[in-house]
Scaffold this motif. Sequence first.
Motif, PDB file in Angstrom:
ATOM      1  N   ILE A 161       0.843  -1.015   0.084  1.00  0.00           N
ATOM      2  CA  ILE A 161      -0.410   0.152  -0.181  1.00  0.00           C
ATOM      3  C   ILE A 161       0.837   1.325  -0.341  1.00  0.00           C
ATOM      4  CG2 ILE A 161      -1.936   1.235   1.543  1.00  0.00           C
ATOM      5  CD1 ILE A 161      -2.324  -1.546   2.247  1.00  0.00           C
ATOM      6  N   GLY A 162       1.777   1.271   0.358  1.00  0.00           N
ATOM      7  CA  GLY A 162       2.752   2.052   1.087  1.00  0.00           C
ATOM      8  C   GLY A 162       3.433   2.899  -0.696  1.00  0.00           C
ATOM      9  N   ARG A 163       4.053   2.086  -0.941  1.00  0.00           N
ATOM     10  CA  ARG A 163       4.683   1.722  -2.316  1.00  0.00           C
ATOM     11  C   ARG A 163       3.846   2.437  -3.581  1.00  0.00           C
ATOM     12  NH1 ARG A 163       8.351  -2.471  -4.882  1.00  0.00           N
ATOM     13  NH2 ARG A 163       6.618  -3.617  -5.423  1.00  0.00           N
ATOM     14  N   ARG A 164       2.023   2.230  -3.751  1.00  0.00           N
ATOM     15  CA  ARG A 164       1.850   2.345  -4.134  1.00  0.00           C
ATOM     16  C   ARG A 164       0.792   3.988  -3.900  1.00  0.00           C
ATOM     17  NH1 ARG A 164      -2.044  -1.492  -6.668  1.00  0.00           N
ATOM     18  NH2 ARG A 164      -0.908  -3.319  -7.311  1.00  0.00           N
ATOM     19  N   GLY A 165       1.055   4.631  -1.746  1.00  0.00           N
ATOM     20  CA  GLY A 165       0.611   5.877  -2.062  1.00  0.00           C
ATOM     21  C   GLY A 165       1.577   6.983  -1.636  1.00  0.00           C
ATOM     22  N   GLN A 166       2.492   6.792  -2.338  1.00  0.00           N
ATOM     23  CA  GLN A 166       3.954   7.651  -2.102  1.00  0.00           C
ATOM     24  C   GLN A 166       3.796   8.426  -0.796  1.00  0.00           C
ATOM     25  OE1 GLN A 166       7.500   7.392  -4.604  1.00  0.00           O
ATOM     26  NE2 GLN A 166       6.428   5.220  -4.015  1.00  0.00           N
ATOM     27  N   LYS A 167       3.212   8.412   0.205  1.00  0.00           N
ATOM     28  CA  LYS A 167       2.718   9.511   0.795  1.00  0.00           C
ATOM     29  C   LYS A 167       2.868   9.156   2.367  1.00  0.00           C
ATOM     30  CE  LYS A 167       0.256  12.570  -2.399  1.00  0.00           C
ATOM     31  NZ  LYS A 167      -0.492  12.005  -3.217  1.00  0.00           N
ATOM     32  N   PRO A 180       0.520   7.515   5.628  1.00  0.00           N
ATOM     33  CA  PRO A 180      -0.182   6.866   5.799  1.00  0.00           C
ATOM     34  C   PRO A 180      -1.763   7.666   5.471  1.00  0.00           C
ATOM     35  CG  PRO A 180       1.244   6.862   7.308  1.00  0.00           C
ATOM     36  CD  PRO A 180       2.139   7.377   6.900  1.00  0.00           C
ATOM     37  N   ILE A 181      -2.166   8.644   6.442  1.00  0.00           N
ATOM     38  CA  ILE A 181      -3.216   9.324   5.838  1.00  0.00           C
ATOM     39  C   ILE A 181      -3.592   9.447   4.195  1.00  0.00           C
ATOM     40  CG2 ILE A 181      -4.775  10.857   6.419  1.00  0.00           C
ATOM     41  CD1 ILE A 181      -3.853  11.752   9.431  1.00  0.00           C
ATOM     42  N   ILE A 188      -9.182   6.680   7.600  1.00  0.00           N
ATOM     43  CA  ILE A 188      -8.959   6.686   9.055  1.00  0.00           C
ATOM     44  C   ILE A 188      -8.064   5.669   9.095  1.00  0.00           C
ATOM     45  CG2 ILE A 188     -10.513   5.540  10.878  1.00  0.00           C
ATOM     46  CD1 ILE A 188     -12.351   6.594   8.837  1.00  0.00           C
ATOM     47  N   VAL A 189      -7.748   5.154   8.450  1.00  0.00           N
ATOM     48  CA  VAL A 189      -7.113   3.334   8.606  1.00  0.00           C
ATOM     49  C   VAL A 189      -5.723   3.840   9.146  1.00  0.00           C
ATOM     50  CG1 VAL A 189      -5.666   1.593   8.229  1.00  0.00           C
ATOM     51  CG2 VAL A 189      -7.963   1.715   7.180  1.00  0.00           C
ATOM     52  N   GLY A 190      -5.002   4.561   8.330  1.00  0.00           N
ATOM     53  CA  GLY A 190      -3.519   5.878   8.372  1.00  0.00           C
ATOM     54  C   GLY A 190      -3.863   5.987   9.573  1.00  0.00           C
ATOM     55  N   ALA A 191      -4.539   6.627   9.827  1.00  0.00           N
ATOM     56  CA  ALA A 191      -4.751   7.795  11.102  1.00  0.00           C
ATOM     57  C   ALA A 191      -4.527   6.912  12.523  1.00  0.00           C
ATOM     58  CB  ALA A 191      -6.590   8.736  11.140  1.00  0.00           C
ATOM     59  N   THR A 192      -5.369   5.864  12.308  1.00  0.00           N
ATOM     60  CA  THR A 192      -5.413   5.216  13.735  1.00  0.00           C
ATOM     61  C   THR A 192      -3.768   4.784  13.841  1.00  0.00           C
ATOM     62  OG1 THR A 192      -6.209   3.315  12.548  1.00  0.00           O
ATOM     63  CG2 THR A 192      -7.756   4.909  13.734  1.00  0.00           C
ATOM     64  N   GLY A 193      -3.211   4.573  13.097  1.00  0.00           N
ATOM     65  CA  GLY A 193      -2.237   3.837  12.377  1.00  0.00           C
ATOM     66  C   GLY A 193      -1.259   4.842  13.636  1.00  0.00           C
ATOM     67  N   ILE A 194      -0.873   6.642  13.043  1.00  0.00           N
ATOM     68  CA  ILE A 194      -0.452   7.343  13.394  1.00  0.00           C
ATOM     69  C   ILE A 194      -0.075   7.727  14.758  1.00  0.00           C
ATOM     70  CG2 ILE A 194      -0.248   9.570  13.691  1.00  0.00           C
ATOM     71  CD1 ILE A 194       0.179   9.866  10.536  1.00  0.00           C
ATOM     72  N   SER A 223       6.578  -3.595  14.116  1.00  0.00           N
ATOM     73  CA  SER A 223       6.278  -2.431  13.830  1.00  0.00           C
ATOM     74  C   SER A 223       5.384  -2.440  12.719  1.00  0.00           C
ATOM     75  CB  SER A 223       7.748  -1.979  13.339  1.00  0.00           C
ATOM     76  OG  SER A 223       8.310  -1.661  14.519  1.00  0.00           O
ATOM     77  N   ILE A 224       4.553  -3.961  12.629  1.00  0.00           N
ATOM     78  CA  ILE A 224       2.598  -3.232  12.268  1.00  0.00           C
ATOM     79  C   ILE A 224       1.600  -2.777  12.547  1.00  0.00           C
ATOM     80  CG2 ILE A 224       3.963  -5.227   9.932  1.00  0.00           C
ATOM     81  CD1 ILE A 224       2.151  -7.267  11.521  1.00  0.00           C
ATOM     82  N   GLY A 225       0.315  -2.281  11.665  1.00  0.00           N
ATOM     83  CA  GLY A 225      -0.651  -2.218  11.845  1.00  0.00           C
ATOM     84  C   GLY A 225      -0.666  -0.891  13.034  1.00  0.00           C
ATOM     85  N   MET A 226       0.851  -0.042  12.739  1.00  0.00           N
ATOM     86  CA  MET A 226       0.306   1.440  12.558  1.00  0.00           C
ATOM     87  C   MET A 226       1.115   2.599  12.255  1.00  0.00           C
ATOM     88  SD  MET A 226       3.279   0.865  16.185  1.00  0.00           S
ATOM     89  CE  MET A 226       3.146  -0.569  16.003  1.00  0.00           C
ATOM     90  N   GLY A 227       1.043   2.080  10.707  1.00  0.00           N
ATOM     91  CA  GLY A 227       1.356   2.964   9.719  1.00  0.00           C
ATOM     92  C   GLY A 227       2.390   3.242   9.326  1.00  0.00           C
ATOM     93  N   ILE A 228       3.304   2.844  10.486  1.00  0.00           N
ATOM     94  CA  ILE A 228       5.087   2.891  10.259  1.00  0.00           C
ATOM     95  C   ILE A 228       5.602   2.383   8.466  1.00  0.00           C
ATOM     96  CG2 ILE A 228       7.447   2.171  10.953  1.00  0.00           C
ATOM     97  CD1 ILE A 228       5.629   2.812  13.803  1.00  0.00           C
TER      98      ILE A 228
END
Length: 450
Positions: free
Chosen positions: A68-74, A76-77, A95-101, A235-240
């Motif tokens: 997901i991160g490689r597709r989005g390039q930004k 997490p949110i 929202i998933v990006g926000a809960t991760g942060i 370190s997963i489930g956190m947006g990192i």
Amino acid sequence: MAINKQEHAQWSSSFGFVLAAVGSAVGLGNIWKFPYMVGESGGSAFVIAYLFCLALIGFPILVAEWLIGRRGQKNPINTYSDVAASEGKSRSWSIVGATGILGGFLILSFYSVIGGWALNYITKVGSGSFAGQDSDSVAATFDAMLASAGTLTIWHTVFMVITAVIVGVGVTKGIENAAKILMPLLGVILFVIVGYNVMNGGFGEAVNYLFAPDLSKLNGDVMLAALGHAFFTLSIGMGIMVAYGSYLGRDVNLLSTARTVVILDTVIALAAGLAIFPIIFSNGLDPASGPGLIFVSLPIAFGSMGAGAIIGTLFFLLITFAAVTSSISLLEPTVELLEERTPMSRTVSTIVASIAVWLLGIAALLSFNLWSDFTIMGNGIFDALDKVTSKFMLPLTGLAAIIFVGWQMDQRSIQQELGLSNFTWQLWQIIAKFVAPIAVLIVFVTSLMN
Ligand code: PHE
């Protein structure tokens, strides 16, 4: 590890990326948290559940978050929002990006307190204060530290300042270089302690305790603890990892990179188990003594082995280093968010985020002494922060990531991206669509029914 975001550079090599991912993954979770969770859950039942969770849930979610991160390039949110939109899905996935942060922010508050314990122990072991001490006096030293809000605050502050300076000044490249030498050295020291244990008793008992299958102890609570810890340690489930994925070059093979990270992380955790439990058993300590476990066991060995003060000092130095390579990854997403969404500069964003984390950390450390009577649903503040994140936020955020990849994204492009052919692709689909999400749900439901 932070990267110069103006250029949104990509990792120079997949080796640099592995190093940063391992730096984030390997930390206090492996050496401090894993052993005491094993001890609290009665040994091998936890270890077995944990290994299952890593392989069937952690591994695919790590791949999913990088993808997901490689597709989005930004950040997490925005990444979730953009990738969802490009797949014709709702932007509310952000929202998933926000809960991760938010999860990373909460974790750092208590993580920094433990980083402070490790810092304090560098000085204690280094000054030879454990030489020749028995288990009672080692435990008394630990209890005295816990009882002193002032001591805990000082070391928590030092740890937070180190983290903030590295993130604020952006010297993470230097940290990455240091990691090349220091992380392997940490592995070596762990094995030195394991070697000492082989000679000094308790080893067989520890191996049995950790690995002899005893599924009678397996229940919903143990499974949820193992699941939460699998997320924490990777370190997963956190947006990192979503954020890291955004810096990942197209040519990097996600599956084999994830395999490397999971294996290294697991080896370090199991080595920590073999470093600690023999000492616990040969000194008649209680495996279930909670978060202080490594601090009341290892100093006994350092106090009696040859060159123990040197090895012990080095050990606590190295776990502090491992903790810092994780803590900077915990702070970075919040700082980046503030920097992008407010007029604040990077420096000011770092200061504001760090002070907020620091204050929450003070509340967490006071639960060991002055505020020990204050509880939230039966847990002190420290435990509450740990439980809310590990047992709730991380698994749900990770679940969302794998559902997103398994059910919301165009599957053909994912097959291409992962480079899988028929059989392995089908296997991936079964795991990503069904096994991983259902396993997370089953663990939740069983632990609710417990
Ligand atoms: N994985 C790290 C550890 O095991 C902790 C961590 C959790 C780091 C979440 C970053 C994000 O110590």
